[in-house]
Design a protein around this motif. Sequence first.
Motif, PDB file in Angstrom:
ATOM      1  N   UNK A  40      54.217   2.577  -2.475  1.00 47.95           N
ATOM      2  CA  UNK A  40      55.270   2.680  -3.170  1.00 47.95           C
ATOM      3  C   UNK A  40      56.293   1.347  -2.990  1.00 47.95           C
ATOM      4  N   UNK A  41      56.320   0.722  -4.083  1.00 48.45           N
ATOM      5  CA  UNK A  41      57.094  -0.496  -4.065  1.00 48.45           C
ATOM      6  C   UNK A  41      58.506  -0.851  -4.496  1.00 48.45           C
ATOM      7  N   UNK A  42      59.347  -1.248  -3.706  1.00 46.43           N
ATOM      8  CA  UNK A  42      60.628  -1.275  -4.310  1.00 46.43           C
ATOM      9  C   UNK A  42      60.722  -2.776  -4.776  1.00 46.43           C
TER      10      UNK A  42
ATOM     11  N   UNK B 126      62.844   8.141  -2.382  1.00 46.52           N
ATOM     12  CA  UNK B 126      62.292   9.180  -1.798  1.00 46.52           C
ATOM     13  C   UNK B 126      61.713   9.845  -2.671  1.00 46.52           C
ATOM     14  N   UNK B 127      61.921  10.012  -3.821  1.00 46.32           N
ATOM     15  CA  UNK B 127      61.297  10.811  -5.012  1.00 46.32           C
ATOM     16  C   UNK B 127      59.768  10.237  -5.031  1.00 46.32           C
ATOM     17  N   UNK B 128      59.482   8.878  -4.956  1.00 54.29           N
ATOM     18  CA  UNK B 128      58.069   8.096  -5.053  1.00 54.29           C
ATOM     19  C   UNK B 128      57.412   8.493  -3.959  1.00 54.29           C
ATOM     20  N   UNK B 129      58.019   8.580  -2.786  1.00 53.10           N
ATOM     21  CA  UNK B 129      57.242   8.952  -1.407  1.00 53.10           C
ATOM     22  C   UNK B 129      56.663  10.148  -1.464  1.00 53.10           C
ATOM     23  N   UNK B 130      57.722  11.126  -1.800  1.00 54.64           N
ATOM     24  CA  UNK B 130      57.325  12.514  -2.081  1.00 54.64           C
ATOM     25  C   UNK B 130      56.136  12.834  -2.908  1.00 54.64           C
TER      26      UNK B 130
ATOM     27  N   UNK C 105      54.999   1.740   2.083  1.00 54.34           N
ATOM     28  CA  UNK C 105      56.133   1.508   1.415  1.00 54.34           C
ATOM     29  C   UNK C 105      56.710  -0.078   1.702  1.00 54.34           C
ATOM     30  N   UNK C 106      56.778  -0.931   0.575  1.00 56.63           N
ATOM     31  CA  UNK C 106      56.596  -2.274   0.550  1.00 56.63           C
ATOM     32  C   UNK C 106      57.979  -2.740  -0.267  1.00 56.63           C
TER      33      UNK C 106
ATOM     34  N   UNK D 198      62.773  12.017   4.091  1.00 53.65           N
ATOM     35  CA  UNK D 198      62.088  10.856   4.605  1.00 53.65           C
ATOM     36  C   UNK D 198      61.187  11.388   5.740  1.00 53.65           C
ATOM     37  N   UNK D 199      62.068  11.904   6.821  1.00 47.74           N
ATOM     38  CA  UNK D 199      61.408  12.509   8.157  1.00 47.74           C
ATOM     39  C   UNK D 199      60.391  13.723   7.785  1.00 47.74           C
ATOM     40  N   UNK D 200      60.529  14.297   6.595  1.00 46.76           N
ATOM     41  CA  UNK D 200      59.667  15.309   6.432  1.00 46.76           C
ATOM     42  C   UNK D 200      58.648  15.041   5.717  1.00 46.76           C
ATOM     43  N   UNK D 201      58.403  13.530   5.266  1.00 48.55           N
ATOM     44  CA  UNK D 201      57.029  12.956   4.517  1.00 48.55           C
ATOM     45  C   UNK D 201      55.828  13.431   5.886  1.00 48.55           C
ATOM     46  N   UNK D 202      54.730  14.045   5.352  1.00 46.27           N
ATOM     47  CA  UNK D 202      53.953  14.349   6.275  1.00 46.27           C
ATOM     48  C   UNK D 202      52.884  13.373   6.427  1.00 46.27           C
ATOM     49  N   UNK D 203      52.658  12.459   5.504  1.00 42.78           N
ATOM     50  CA  UNK D 203      51.518  11.479   5.533  1.00 42.78           C
ATOM     51  C   UNK D 203      52.063  10.406   6.365  1.00 42.78           C
TER      52      UNK D 203
END
Length: 243
Positions: free
Chosen positions: A18-20, A38-42, A55-56, A91-96
């Motif tokens: 996920x790149x900003x 957060x949509x991208x991470x999820x 995340x970069x 964000x804290x709920x992202x499991x990976x």
Amino acid sequence: MTVADGVRTEVIGAVGVCRIDQPDTRNALSPALLAAVIDGLEELDGDPTVRCIVLAGTDDVFATGADARSLAASTPEADANQGQADFWSRLSAVGAPVVAGVSGWALGTGCELALACDLVVASKTTRFGQPEVTLGLIPGGGATQRLTRALGKQRAMELILTGRRMGAEQAHGYGLVNVVADRKRWFEATMSLAVQIAERAPVATRLAKRAILAADRENLDEGLATERALLSEAMATEDHAEG
């Protein structure tokens, strides 16, 4: 590859990236950009082929605080309506496991975003900082809590009350950064660490992450109980059965 609102996501092997990349704002974390992140991470976290997430930002900037327009229009009600209120809990709920790849500026909310990741790889050009006091504000994305837990009261006070910058080497010495890389190799180094994690048993890495994060909110006895419960889950998985 998916591109939306200054955020690009793609899957490389078993690593989700996920790149900003919003050059016109220098990756200033407006409510819209936070929502896209957060949509991208999820999205990546929900992909069964993804075992670790990177995340970069870009070579010059990881991320900075909210832009001036967002701050000027900000009220508690507006923040809630724009989706900022639940960003950090999502964000804290992202499991990976999430590895932050940081180069250039990581200031304000951008610094807090890096700190909220599970591991951090930083280029030698990185400058971390919480400059909110210079604007008559205080951090609002967890820096007062995470820096204090990681560094102790005195160092957290110094960084937050002065608003001064901290280089990658100093952050590494403080234990906030796992790997310091050359400016031209920071993304390669980030991917290398992520690939190492992705090669491990995926259920075990997620359970281990949960056990480690429990230490932030539970006392020792509670944390040990959580660890034992998660170990029992791991022992019942196919990954463990296959060795």
